[in-house]
Design a protein around this motif. Sequence first.
Motif: not given
Length: 495
Positions: A53-55, A205-208, A273-275, A377-381
């Motif tokens: 997942l991406r922060r 996560a960022k886009e949603s 997914e929080a920074k 791997p591309k979207t982190g979702a």
Amino acid sequence: MSDTGAPPDLGTSSYSPPPPPRGGKTGTLGALMRRKPVERLVADAGHGEGGSLRRSLGMWQLTMISIGATLGTGIFVVLGEAVPDAGPAVVISFVIAGITALFSALSYAELAGTIPVSGSSYSYAYATLGELVAWVCGWCLILEYGVSVAAVAVGWGQYLNELLSGTVGLTIPDVIAAPPGDGGIFNLPALLVVLLAMVFLLGGAKESARANAIMVAVKIAALLLFCGVAFQGIRAGNYAPFMPLGMAGVSAAGATLFFSYIGFDAASTAGEEAKNPQRDLPRAIMLSLVIVTALYCLVAAVAVGALPWKKFSGTEAALAGIMKNVTGQNFWAVLLALGAVVAIASVVLTVLYGQTRILFAMSRDGLVPKVFSKVHPKTGAPRANTVIVSLFCGILAAAVPLGQLADATSIGTLFAFALVNVAVIVLRKTRPDMPRTFRTPLSPLFPAIGFVLCLWMMGSLDLITWVVFGVWMVAGLVFYFAYGMRRSRLATDQK
């Protein structure tokens, strides 16, 4: 983990699994009570099957997630139920309900900052109360989020019909706007809004979160628009008598209104997914509760000033009716209906998000199949997770008449809230020196009050809700003993 992730002194980089237990509680009892150390929870954060997942979420995005999950159908329909009990003092009822929610929110804020992972109360219970209790909590959350998405999606279709009727004079035929048993064959609008939310979530996560922030801004604007228009119709005489049915009526309305606050915990599902989760999650939870309470009280104060309290009885669309009465035009009511459609869509999006992240955490722990923790791997979702959950909730909303079963979301939520209050007390006792970016004041008093209030609220629910809850729990325990207990990562690590 990044520098903005776990506190450095948690030692996540050097964490290794504990050795198998020697003596003491072993066998089945030991398995049921095994806990996942906080250090391991944090070390596992972000990692799924085949990706991470991406922060990418800041404090305001996290706050919008909680507001998006909380501020939905409640304020648009709940006044018609609460005002007949409390009269103009319904404003006090909202404050009482907000204070009731505050005790649990404080506990969530402490644990979200201390254990910044996906899974919300499931993960907190795993670290403090043991695997069986964590499973039960996670199973409750699956019930809460799954039924909630379906019920809210059904409500979205109803508001969409009102909007279409007021704008273009069209209504969606019941045959494709209601499930079997409710006069239709298939609720197409309910399915569509869930699929729309799925599309946003698949983007990451960022886009949603960006889409949710826009929708939250629209629904806040709709409520402020209501206040601005209805303010012109306020009559001082409508506030007297202020408390016509006494404090008992105010308290009864407060119990009804409490469920309008459910959702403030949604930010805690975004821990991975929080920074800067230690700093931002507690702030987001508390800030969202303050904003929602302020909006509720403002809307309620204007509404009871613009319409005599006795006229609220049986009026579900109270806000739209008030705007029409004040202006004499349908235009403003149509705008409010548009705001309601957007409001409910954002609830579907944020609650569906929470459901996928809870299943992600449970899957990573081995308690549910691995497919739920596979990350693209591309979207982190977690794509497969998102598609499976969305299709299940969409079909549930479209093809099953929910009726009173929708109340099951309340009992699942309250049970999870109760466990979080207990978890705060346990973690303070077992790990007093652990770094905490937020501390619940007057612990263990405030968490204990939160626990008792949750039990009291659960006791106020109907018998059918308890029956559904009992059946769901039995099914969950069967699944756990047949699948989860043996496949748990804690079990496999100790073999």
